[in-house]
Design a protein around this motif. Sequence first.
Motif, PDB file in Angstrom:
ATOM      1  N   ARG A  82      10.199   4.813   1.481  1.00  0.00           N
ATOM      2  CA  ARG A  82      10.128   4.174   0.222  1.00  0.00           C
ATOM      3  C   ARG A  82       9.814   2.684   0.143  1.00  0.00           C
ATOM      4  NH1 ARG A  82      12.112   8.048  -3.624  1.00  0.00           N
ATOM      5  NH2 ARG A  82      13.181   9.691  -2.695  1.00  0.00           N
ATOM      6  N   ILE A  83      10.210   1.948   1.118  1.00  0.00           N
ATOM      7  CA  ILE A  83       9.936   0.593   1.395  1.00  0.00           C
ATOM      8  C   ILE A  83       8.494   0.395   1.666  1.00  0.00           C
ATOM      9  CG2 ILE A  83      10.274  -1.421   2.885  1.00  0.00           C
ATOM     10  CD1 ILE A  83      13.294  -0.348   3.433  1.00  0.00           C
ATOM     11  N   PHE A  84       7.852   1.243   2.311  1.00  0.00           N
ATOM     12  CA  PHE A  84       6.507   1.131   3.047  1.00  0.00           C
ATOM     13  C   PHE A  84       5.764   1.367   1.503  1.00  0.00           C
ATOM     14  CE2 PHE A  84       2.449   2.833   4.408  1.00  0.00           C
ATOM     15  CZ  PHE A  84       2.021   1.543   5.036  1.00  0.00           C
ATOM     16  N   ILE A  85       6.127   2.460   0.588  1.00  0.00           N
ATOM     17  CA  ILE A  85       5.190   2.744  -0.538  1.00  0.00           C
ATOM     18  C   ILE A  85       5.195   1.779  -1.487  1.00  0.00           C
ATOM     19  CG2 ILE A  85       5.326   4.072  -2.550  1.00  0.00           C
ATOM     20  CD1 ILE A  85       6.417   6.471  -0.668  1.00  0.00           C
ATOM     21  N   ARG A  86       6.591   0.829  -1.596  1.00  0.00           N
ATOM     22  CA  ARG A  86       6.563  -0.302  -2.632  1.00  0.00           C
ATOM     23  C   ARG A  86       5.776  -1.482  -2.181  1.00  0.00           C
ATOM     24  NH1 ARG A  86      12.265  -1.377  -2.367  1.00  0.00           N
ATOM     25  NH2 ARG A  86      11.784  -2.785  -0.756  1.00  0.00           N
ATOM     26  N   TYR A  87       5.783  -1.556  -0.671  1.00  0.00           N
ATOM     27  CA  TYR A  87       4.850  -2.751  -0.153  1.00  0.00           C
ATOM     28  C   TYR A  87       3.587  -2.291  -0.507  1.00  0.00           C
ATOM     29  CZ  TYR A  87       2.436  -5.477   3.451  1.00  0.00           C
ATOM     30  OH  TYR A  87       1.740  -6.381   3.966  1.00  0.00           O
ATOM     31  N   ALA A  88       3.077  -1.225  -0.227  1.00  0.00           N
ATOM     32  CA  ALA A  88       1.514  -0.605  -0.408  1.00  0.00           C
ATOM     33  C   ALA A  88       1.351  -1.007  -1.916  1.00  0.00           C
ATOM     34  CB  ALA A  88       1.295   0.622  -0.022  1.00  0.00           C
ATOM     35  N   ASP A  89       2.104  -0.564  -2.834  1.00  0.00           N
ATOM     36  CA  ASP A  89       1.943  -0.913  -4.180  1.00  0.00           C
ATOM     37  C   ASP A  89       1.889  -2.309  -4.546  1.00  0.00           C
ATOM     38  OD1 ASP A  89       1.899   1.976  -4.804  1.00  0.00           O
ATOM     39  OD2 ASP A  89       4.068   1.979  -5.510  1.00  0.00           O
ATOM     40  N   GLN A  90       2.631  -3.167  -3.769  1.00  0.00           N
ATOM     41  CA  GLN A  90       2.703  -4.691  -4.255  1.00  0.00           C
ATOM     42  C   GLN A  90       1.696  -5.484  -3.643  1.00  0.00           C
ATOM     43  OE1 GLN A  90       6.511  -5.577  -3.045  1.00  0.00           O
ATOM     44  NE2 GLN A  90       7.575  -4.943  -5.201  1.00  0.00           N
ATOM     45  N   HIS A  91       0.824  -4.683  -2.735  1.00  0.00           N
ATOM     46  CA  HIS A  91      -0.075  -5.250  -2.052  1.00  0.00           C
ATOM     47  C   HIS A  91      -1.544  -4.440  -1.856  1.00  0.00           C
ATOM     48  CE1 HIS A  91       2.479  -8.587  -0.427  1.00  0.00           C
ATOM     49  NE2 HIS A  91       3.507  -7.668  -0.385  1.00  0.00           N
ATOM     50  N   PRO A  92      -2.073  -4.417  -2.836  1.00  0.00           N
ATOM     51  CA  PRO A  92      -3.475  -3.416  -2.920  1.00  0.00           C
ATOM     52  C   PRO A  92      -4.487  -4.202  -2.296  1.00  0.00           C
ATOM     53  CG  PRO A  92      -3.183  -4.617  -5.198  1.00  0.00           C
ATOM     54  CD  PRO A  92      -1.952  -4.912  -4.219  1.00  0.00           C
ATOM     55  N   GLU A  93      -4.373  -5.397  -1.777  1.00  0.00           N
ATOM     56  CA  GLU A  93      -5.532  -5.990  -1.092  1.00  0.00           C
ATOM     57  C   GLU A  93      -5.545  -5.464   0.543  1.00  0.00           C
ATOM     58  OE1 GLU A  93      -2.003  -8.529  -0.535  1.00  0.00           O
ATOM     59  OE2 GLU A  93      -2.569  -7.470  -2.293  1.00  0.00           O
ATOM     60  N   VAL A  94      -4.430  -5.012   0.872  1.00  0.00           N
ATOM     61  CA  VAL A  94      -4.512  -4.370   2.219  1.00  0.00           C
ATOM     62  C   VAL A  94      -4.578  -2.977   2.198  1.00  0.00           C
ATOM     63  CG1 VAL A  94      -2.963  -6.439   2.839  1.00  0.00           C
ATOM     64  CG2 VAL A  94      -1.860  -4.184   2.398  1.00  0.00           C
ATOM     65  N   LEU A  95      -4.662  -2.346   1.294  1.00  0.00           N
ATOM     66  CA  LEU A  95      -4.739  -0.657   1.487  1.00  0.00           C
ATOM     67  C   LEU A  95      -5.862  -0.260   2.535  1.00  0.00           C
ATOM     68  CD1 LEU A  95      -4.120   0.212  -2.403  1.00  0.00           C
ATOM     69  CD2 LEU A  95      -2.641   0.242  -0.571  1.00  0.00           C
ATOM     70  N   HIS A  96      -6.916  -0.891   2.583  1.00  0.00           N
ATOM     71  CA  HIS A  96      -8.004  -0.550   3.597  1.00  0.00           C
ATOM     72  C   HIS A  96      -7.504  -0.786   5.055  1.00  0.00           C
ATOM     73  CE1 HIS A  96      -8.621  -4.625   3.060  1.00  0.00           C
ATOM     74  NE2 HIS A  96      -9.555  -4.579   3.900  1.00  0.00           N
ATOM     75  N   GLU A  97      -6.788  -1.802   5.198  1.00  0.00           N
ATOM     76  CA  GLU A  97      -6.423  -2.122   6.685  1.00  0.00           C
ATOM     77  C   GLU A  97      -5.489  -0.807   7.082  1.00  0.00           C
ATOM     78  OE1 GLU A  97      -4.446  -5.969   6.696  1.00  0.00           O
ATOM     79  OE2 GLU A  97      -6.214  -6.645   5.207  1.00  0.00           O
TER      80      GLU A  97
END
Length: 119
Positions: A82-97
Amino acid sequence: MAAAIVLSAAAPTQGTWSVRELASWCRGLMAHLDNRAPIETFEPVKGGMCIGVMNGTLVSLNVWARELYCLPPGVSNEQAARIFIRYADQHPEVLHEEYPKHLFIALGAAFVCRDGQSR
C-alpha cells in the motif's frame, strides 16, 4: 556493508519491472483483498509477485539495513504494498523507471527515523 548491499539491490538489472508494473500488480491484489474487484479479474501470479517483492524487501531491510531504515516491528507485506502504491500514485514521473530504488525510497519516507533512532 549494509549500505552497499541495499544500493546494489537498487542497481538496475535487465528485466527488472517498472514502478508502473509493480504498482499495477499490487493495486490488483489490494483490490482483491479489499473485495473491490470481482474474483474473475484477480491475477494470482501478479499478486504473488507483488507480495514476494514486498516480503523479500522487508526481510532484506530487517537483516541487512536496520541502521539505514527505521521499520517498526510487524510491518506487513500488505502495508508495504500500500505504501508503494501510494508512492507510485504521487510520483507519476517515475512510473517508467525500474522499481527497486523507488520501493526503498517509499519505505524510507513512510518510516522516518525519529530522534535517537539510527538510519
